[in-house]
Every structure is written in structure tokens, then in C-alpha cells.
Design an enzyme around this catalytic site. Structure first.
Site, PDB file in Angstrom:
ATOM      1  N   HIS A  18       0.849  -1.205   0.000  1.00  0.00           N
ATOM      2  CA  HIS A  18       0.000   0.000   0.000  1.00  0.00           C
ATOM      3  C   HIS A  18       0.883   1.253   0.000  1.00  0.00           C
ATOM      4  O   HIS A  18       0.608   2.221  -0.713  1.00  0.00           O
ATOM      5  CB  HIS A  18      -0.905   0.026   1.240  1.00  0.00           C
ATOM      6  CG  HIS A  18      -1.920  -1.079   1.291  1.00  0.00           C
ATOM      7  ND1 HIS A  18      -2.097  -1.887   2.385  1.00  0.00           N
ATOM      8  CD2 HIS A  18      -2.825  -1.499   0.365  1.00  0.00           C
ATOM      9  CE1 HIS A  18      -3.086  -2.753   2.144  1.00  0.00           C
ATOM     10  NE2 HIS A  18      -3.535  -2.543   0.924  1.00  0.00           N
ATOM     11  N   LYS A  42     -14.977  -9.270   3.845  1.00  0.00           N
ATOM     12  CA  LYS A  42     -13.787  -9.532   4.662  1.00  0.00           C
ATOM     13  C   LYS A  42     -14.083  -9.387   6.149  1.00  0.00           C
ATOM     14  O   LYS A  42     -14.890  -8.554   6.548  1.00  0.00           O
ATOM     15  CB  LYS A  42     -12.668  -8.539   4.296  1.00  0.00           C
ATOM     16  CG  LYS A  42     -12.071  -8.765   2.919  1.00  0.00           C
ATOM     17  CD  LYS A  42     -10.951  -7.780   2.653  1.00  0.00           C
ATOM     18  CE  LYS A  42     -10.318  -7.999   1.285  1.00  0.00           C
ATOM     19  NZ  LYS A  42      -9.412  -6.898   0.919  1.00  0.00           N
ATOM     20  N   ARG A  91      -1.728  -5.663  -8.556  1.00  0.00           N
ATOM     21  CA  ARG A  91      -0.548  -6.509  -8.328  1.00  0.00           C
ATOM     22  C   ARG A  91      -0.337  -7.479  -9.479  1.00  0.00           C
ATOM     23  O   ARG A  91       0.759  -7.688  -9.941  1.00  0.00           O
ATOM     24  CB  ARG A  91      -0.714  -7.310  -7.027  1.00  0.00           C
ATOM     25  CG  ARG A  91      -0.642  -6.454  -5.791  1.00  0.00           C
ATOM     26  CD  ARG A  91      -1.146  -7.191  -4.602  1.00  0.00           C
ATOM     27  NE  ARG A  91      -2.555  -7.533  -4.780  1.00  0.00           N
ATOM     28  CZ  ARG A  91      -3.337  -8.023  -3.845  1.00  0.00           C
ATOM     29  NH1 ARG A  91      -2.847  -8.267  -2.655  1.00  0.00           N
ATOM     30  NH2 ARG A  91      -4.600  -8.285  -4.084  1.00  0.00           N
ATOM     31  N   SER A 129      -2.892  -7.883   2.676  1.00  0.00           N
ATOM     32  CA  SER A 129      -3.150  -7.797   4.118  1.00  0.00           C
ATOM     33  C   SER A 129      -3.491  -9.183   4.668  1.00  0.00           C
ATOM     34  O   SER A 129      -3.114  -9.519   5.796  1.00  0.00           O
ATOM     35  CB  SER A 129      -4.305  -6.837   4.388  1.00  0.00           C
ATOM     36  OG  SER A 129      -3.976  -5.548   3.929  1.00  0.00           O
TER      37      SER A 129
HETATM   38  O1  PNS Z   1      -8.850  -3.209   0.138  1.00  0.00           O
HETATM   39  P1  PNS Z   1     -10.171  -3.675  -0.357  1.00  0.00           P
HETATM   40  O2  PNS Z   1     -10.816  -4.603   0.647  1.00  0.00           O
HETATM   41  O3  PNS Z   1     -10.110  -4.280  -1.715  1.00  0.00           O
HETATM   42  O4  PNS Z   1     -11.094  -2.351  -0.438  1.00  0.00           O
HETATM   43  C1  PNS Z   1     -12.417  -2.428  -0.899  1.00  0.00           C
HETATM   44  C2  PNS Z   1     -13.186  -1.129  -0.610  1.00  0.00           C
HETATM   45  C3  PNS Z   1     -13.262  -0.875   0.886  1.00  0.00           C
HETATM   46  C4  PNS Z   1     -12.484   0.030  -1.290  1.00  0.00           C
HETATM   47  C5  PNS Z   1     -14.606  -1.318  -1.243  1.00  0.00           C
HETATM   48  O5  PNS Z   1     -15.198  -2.482  -0.711  1.00  0.00           O
HETATM   49  C6  PNS Z   1     -15.508  -0.117  -1.017  1.00  0.00           C
HETATM   50  O6  PNS Z   1     -15.374   0.874  -1.695  1.00  0.00           O
HETATM   51  N1  PNS Z   1     -16.410  -0.231  -0.024  1.00  0.00           N
HETATM   52  C7  PNS Z   1     -17.352   0.819   0.309  1.00  0.00           C
HETATM   53  C8  PNS Z   1     -18.741   0.470  -0.187  1.00  0.00           C
HETATM   54  C9  PNS Z   1     -18.868   0.739  -1.681  1.00  0.00           C
HETATM   55  O7  PNS Z   1     -18.797   1.852  -2.144  1.00  0.00           O
HETATM   56  N2  PNS Z   1     -19.129  -0.348  -2.452  1.00  0.00           N
HETATM   57  C10 PNS Z   1     -19.353  -0.212  -3.874  1.00  0.00           C
HETATM   58  C11 PNS Z   1     -18.110  -0.380  -4.715  1.00  0.00           C
HETATM   59  S1  PNS Z   1     -17.714  -2.089  -4.860  1.00  0.00           S
END
Ligand code: PNS
Length: 162
Positions: A18, A42, A91, A129
Site C-alpha cells: 500500500h 472480509k 498486483r 493484508s
Molecule cells: O482493500 P479492499 O478490501 O479491496 O477495499 C475495498 C473497498 C473498501 C475500497 C470497497 O469495498 C468499497 O469501496 N467499499 C465501500 C462500499 C462501496 O462503495 N461499495 C461499492 C463499490 S464495490
């Protein structure tokens, strides 16, 4: 004109991968919101507040970085801060499908949103992570390869191995 972007993620915990993405993004953006959001698929180890404090400590000397927690949709947070560029790291090809789905969903809800992808350094192309938590749960000796010292300390505290 100043260029701002949002770097959203779970960051549970924030890894050197990150950090690599943020450092690359800072070559292009003047201000970055590191936005801690909820990924419902998660289970988290650290609370959002704990993650926020950890990331703030990492960037304490960098005024270009603001760390926030958002509870709503990413598009709603983007509207709130009036920043419509989203940074994500890639990645490997395996990341593409999920990123494509997320970028397309966000754009379907807010047409202003543009997603920008940075390729992680080869050194961190395997790092996630989840892998960090898996390693930390068994042995904390190797964590300095994967996370910053403050996150290493927090992981040791969680797993009570130090
Ligand atoms: O690191 P990650 O787990 O891939 O991050 C995912 C994250 C938190 C960025 C994504 O799940 C998110 O934006 N969550 C907030 C809810 C949302 O807007 N969902 C719609 C887009 S999938």
C-alpha cells in the site's frame, strides 16, 4: 491546479505494498485521501479507528496525506469531499476482475468518477493484508518484510506473540 485523489481500501493492515502505491501516486497527485472503507466480504482484525491511527502515524510528516474512515458508499464519500479520482493498486492480472467490477459499479453510480491504477513494485506483487495476517498469526519474525514498524508492533500486540 492542485490534483487530489482518493485511495480507498480496507487496509487491515496497511502494508508496504500500500505504501508503495501511495508513493507512486504522490508523483502525480498533490493531495491523497487514504479512505478506510468496509469490504463486506472480509473479516477485519483491526478496528477502523486502529487502522486510521496506524496509517496516520506512517504519514505523520506528510501533509499531502489525509486519513479518513468512510461508512457509506465510496461514491458518496467522493461527493462529500468533491474528489472524483480513485486510486487503486494492481498486483497481478488476477486483481483485474475485481477492480473492473468495482470501477464499473462506482462509475454506474457516479459518472464523474475516474479510477486510476498503479502497478505495485515487483517486490510486493504477492503481498496482501490477508497474507500478512496469516503469517503474523503463526510467527511475527518476518513482519518487517511486509509492514512498517508501527504496524508490526500492532500485529504483535494483537497476536500476543511479543
Ligand atoms: O482493500 P479492499 O478490501 O479491496 O477495499 C475495498 C473497498 C473498501 C475500497 C470497497 O469495498 C468499497 O469501496 N467499499 C465501500 C462500499 C462501496 O462503495 N461499495 C461499492 C463499490 S464495490
Amino acid at each position: 491546479m492542485s490534483k487530489s485523489a482518493i485511495y480507498p481500501g480496507s487496509f487491515d493492515p496497511f502494508t508496504l505494498g500500500h505504501l508503495d502505491i501511495v508513493q507512486r501516486a504522490l508523483k502525480i497527485f498533490d493531495k491523497i485521501y487514504i479512505a478506510i472503507g468496509e469490504n463486506r466480504s472480509k473479516t477485519n482484525l483491526f478496528t477502523p479507528k486502529e487502522r486510521k491511527l496506524q496509517i496516520e502515524e506512517i504519514f505523520q510528516d506528510n501533509p499531502a496525506i489525509t486519513v479518513v474512515i468512510f461508512d457509506d458508499l465510496l461514491v458518496d464519500f467522493a461527493r462529500q469531499v468533491n474528489v472524483f479520482t480513485v486510486i487503486r493498486g494492481l498486483r497481478a492480472v488476477s486483481d483485474f476482475e475485481y477492480e473492473f467490477l468495482m470501477a464499473s459499479t462506482n462509475r454506474a453510480m457516479e459518472q464523474e468518477i475516474e479510477s486510476v491504477f498503479f502497478m505495485t513494485s515487483d517486490r510486493y506483487s504477492f503481498l496482501s493484508s490477508s497474507i500478512v495476517k496469516e503469517v503474523a498469526s503463526k510467527n511475527t519474525s518476518y513482519l518487517s518484510h511486509f509492514v512498517t514498524p508501527n504496524v508490526e508492533k500492532a500485529l504483535c500486540g494483537k497476536f500476543r506473540l511479543m
